[in-house]
Design an enzyme around this catalytic site. Structure first.
Site, PDB file in Angstrom:
ATOM      1  N   LYS A   1       3.776   1.014   2.557  1.00 35.03           N
ATOM      2  CA  LYS A   1       2.625   1.417   3.381  1.00 35.03           C
ATOM      3  C   LYS A   1       2.443   0.414   4.518  1.00 35.03           C
ATOM      4  O   LYS A   1       1.562  -0.453   4.479  1.00 35.03           O
ATOM      5  CB  LYS A   1       1.367   1.532   2.517  1.00 35.03           C
ATOM      6  CG  LYS A   1       0.241   2.330   3.199  1.00 35.03           C
ATOM      7  CD  LYS A   1      -0.780   2.793   2.193  1.00 35.03           C
ATOM      8  CE  LYS A   1      -2.010   3.421   2.818  1.00 35.03           C
ATOM      9  NZ  LYS A   1      -1.751   4.660   3.544  1.00 35.03           N
TER      10      LYS A   1
ATOM     11  N   LEU B   1       5.328   8.291   1.035  1.00 31.52           N
ATOM     12  CA  LEU B   1       4.417   7.321   0.418  1.00 31.52           C
ATOM     13  C   LEU B   1       4.091   7.786  -0.992  1.00 31.52           C
ATOM     14  O   LEU B   1       3.849   8.973  -1.219  1.00 31.52           O
ATOM     15  CB  LEU B   1       3.127   7.222   1.243  1.00 31.52           C
ATOM     16  CG  LEU B   1       2.243   6.073   0.762  1.00 31.52           C
ATOM     17  CD1 LEU B   1       2.833   4.728   1.172  1.00 31.52           C
ATOM     18  CD2 LEU B   1       0.833   6.207   1.284  1.00 31.52           C
TER      19      LEU B   1
ATOM     20  N   GLU C   1       6.047  15.000   3.800  1.00 33.32           N
ATOM     21  CA  GLU C   1       4.609  14.800   3.539  1.00 33.32           C
ATOM     22  C   GLU C   1       3.881  14.995   4.857  1.00 33.32           C
ATOM     23  O   GLU C   1       4.488  15.281   5.887  1.00 33.32           O
ATOM     24  CB  GLU C   1       4.357  13.402   2.962  1.00 33.32           C
ATOM     25  CG  GLU C   1       4.819  12.280   3.866  1.00 33.32           C
ATOM     26  CD  GLU C   1       4.610  10.890   3.283  1.00 33.32           C
ATOM     27  OE1 GLU C   1       3.713  10.715   2.442  1.00 33.32           O
ATOM     28  OE2 GLU C   1       5.354   9.979   3.691  1.00 33.32           O
TER      29      GLU C   1
ATOM     30  N   TYR D   1      -0.923  -2.046   4.710  1.00 28.71           N
ATOM     31  CA  TYR D   1      -2.348  -1.744   4.618  1.00 28.71           C
ATOM     32  C   TYR D   1      -2.637  -0.888   3.398  1.00 28.71           C
ATOM     33  O   TYR D   1      -1.722  -0.372   2.758  1.00 28.71           O
ATOM     34  CB  TYR D   1      -2.857  -1.069   5.898  1.00 28.71           C
ATOM     35  CG  TYR D   1      -2.488   0.386   6.092  1.00 28.71           C
ATOM     36  CD1 TYR D   1      -1.183   0.784   6.326  1.00 28.71           C
ATOM     37  CD2 TYR D   1      -3.476   1.374   6.043  1.00 28.71           C
ATOM     38  CE1 TYR D   1      -0.863   2.116   6.513  1.00 28.71           C
ATOM     39  CE2 TYR D   1      -3.160   2.713   6.234  1.00 28.71           C
ATOM     40  CZ  TYR D   1      -1.858   3.083   6.469  1.00 28.71           C
ATOM     41  OH  TYR D   1      -1.541   4.395   6.640  1.00 28.71           O
TER      42      TYR D   1
HETATM   43  N1  PDD Z   1      -3.128   7.741   4.069  1.00 29.29           N
HETATM   44  N2  PDD Z   1       1.282   9.888   2.912  1.00 29.29           N
HETATM   45  C1  PDD Z   1       0.975   9.099   3.952  1.00 29.29           C
HETATM   46  C2  PDD Z   1       1.962   8.968   5.071  1.00 29.29           C
HETATM   47  C3  PDD Z   1      -0.248   8.402   3.974  1.00 29.29           C
HETATM   48  O1  PDD Z   1      -0.563   7.595   5.008  1.00 29.29           O
HETATM   49  C4  PDD Z   1      -1.163   8.567   2.896  1.00 29.29           C
HETATM   50  C5  PDD Z   1      -2.467   7.834   2.851  1.00 29.29           C
HETATM   51  C6  PDD Z   1      -0.797   9.412   1.838  1.00 29.29           C
HETATM   52  C7  PDD Z   1      -1.679   9.601   0.629  1.00 29.29           C
HETATM   53  O2  PDD Z   1      -1.716   8.437  -0.164  1.00 29.29           O
HETATM   54  P1  PDD Z   1      -3.009   8.080  -1.012  1.00 29.29           P
HETATM   55  O3  PDD Z   1      -3.268   9.245  -1.876  1.00 29.29           O
HETATM   56  O4  PDD Z   1      -2.603   6.888  -1.785  1.00 29.29           O
HETATM   57  O5  PDD Z   1      -4.140   7.828  -0.037  1.00 29.29           O
HETATM   58  C8  PDD Z   1       0.444  10.044   1.868  1.00 29.29           C
HETATM   59  C9  PDD Z   1      -4.350   6.972   4.152  1.00 29.29           C
HETATM   60  C10 PDD Z   1      -5.507   7.637   3.528  1.00 29.29           C
HETATM   61  C11 PDD Z   1      -4.577   6.643   5.595  1.00 29.29           C
HETATM   62  O6  PDD Z   1      -3.657   6.180   6.208  1.00 29.29           O
HETATM   63  O7  PDD Z   1      -5.666   6.869   6.104  1.00 29.29           O
END
Ligand code: PDD
Length: 285
Positions: free
Chosen positions: A149, A207, A182, A33
């Site tokens: 992801k 991620l 994270e 996703y």
């Molecule tokens: N989440 N780490 C994890 C485990 C994440 O699911 C996300 C993003 C991030 C940050 O990645 P980015 O900056 O590319 O959004 C780090 C999204 C926002 C979500 O699942 O809602």
């Protein structure tokens, strides 16, 4: 107004039956996703999220369901049909529907594509950033390919629920060596007492955050030193500032870790500035 979802080329009411019982996303979390924030009708960091989507698909050998250009049209049309200007847009791609079997289905199985959009108030996010958020910590019990992801998010779900039940906003996950990997849906950062920004390097166990990459660039352009390394909870407790980054939180200050204040307990100036810088440029990428 009824919410509209895009499913396999059709725009349907969000509660319409549209995905089949043997979809591999449902049966195996065999799916990836992406998440975009939209501000004033503009997708933030669009290119970076598409790039990571393709990487996630390729790592799992899920065929590309549509071209990026066609997906882009579908994302924007979903936004338009939901009459949204400030929104969070989700895209899921599963390996498709086939008789349940762990091995991959026939090569001509078509991936399932789902797009949903929902309102997201920039005022609410800004207010949260002005207050700062609390995080708790939990052991990182996820699999070894967190760089992909996927929608296999059960460990993240359980840790986030612990955070909610503790009155915190996020849970930071800690590896077996005592270092923060994270957050459950965010990347984790600290600013040391010397003013150095620290965030974990991009390997298989986090991620590769699109927001993280942009914030590193913005911080370095402002003259900050950024160290990409793991940090311990002791370092986090001694830090001047802490913050999280993600598509939905942008950069949001962390003011409490496991019930202890970070720095003076107020949102930090570095995180606050980086949030502004991110918002000023993200719609151009
Ligand atoms: N989440 N780490 C994890 C485990 C994440 O699911 C996300 C993003 C991030 C940050 O990645 P980015 O900056 O590319 O959004 C780090 C999204 C926002 C979500 O699942 O809602």
């Amino acid at each position: 107004m009824a919410r509209i979802a895009f499913v396999n080329g059709r725009y349907l009411p969000i509660d319409a039956p549209a995905v089949q019982a043997e979809d591999r996303g449902l049966q195996f979390a065999d799916s990836v996703y992406e998440v975009w924030t939209v501000r004033d009708g503009r997708f933030l960091d669009s290119t970076g999220h598409f790039r990571r989507l393709l990487r996630s698909l390729d790592e799992l050998r899920i065929p590309h369901p549509m071209s990026v250009a066609a997906l882009d049209v579908a994302l924007k049309e979903t936004l338009r049909r939901n009459r949204l200007k400030d929104a969070t847009v989700y895209l899921q791609v599963t390996r498709g529907t086939a008789r349940r079997d762990h091995g991959f289905p026939a090569a001509d199985t078509r991936p399932t594509v789902i797009i949903t959009a929902r309102p997201s108030s920039s005022a609410a996010g800004d207010a949260r950033a002005e207050r700062g958020v609390a995080v708790i910590t939990r052991p990182d019990t996820r699999w070894a390919r967190c760089d992909i992801k996927t929608t296999g998010l059960l460990a993240n779900v359980l840790a986030k629920q612990d955070a909610r039940e503790t009155g915190a906003w996020e849970a930071w996950l800690v590896d077996t060596e005592g270092r923060v990997t994270e957050g459950t849906s965010t990347n984790a950062w600290i600013v040391t007492s010397d003013g150095v920004l620290v965030t974990r390097p991009i390997t298989d166990n986090i991620l590769h955050g699109v927001t993280r990459a942009a914030v590193i660039e913005a911080a370095r352009a402002e003259g900050h030193t950024v160290e990409e390394r793991g940090f311990t909870l002791e370092e986090a407790h001694a830090a001047r500032e802490a913050f999280i980054t993600s598509a939905t939180s942008l950069a949001t200050p962390v003011v409490e870790i496991d019930g202890r204040p970070v720095g003076n307990g107020a949102p930090g100036s570095v995180a606050t500035r980086l949030r502004e810088l991110y918002l000023a440029s993200a719609h151009e990428r």
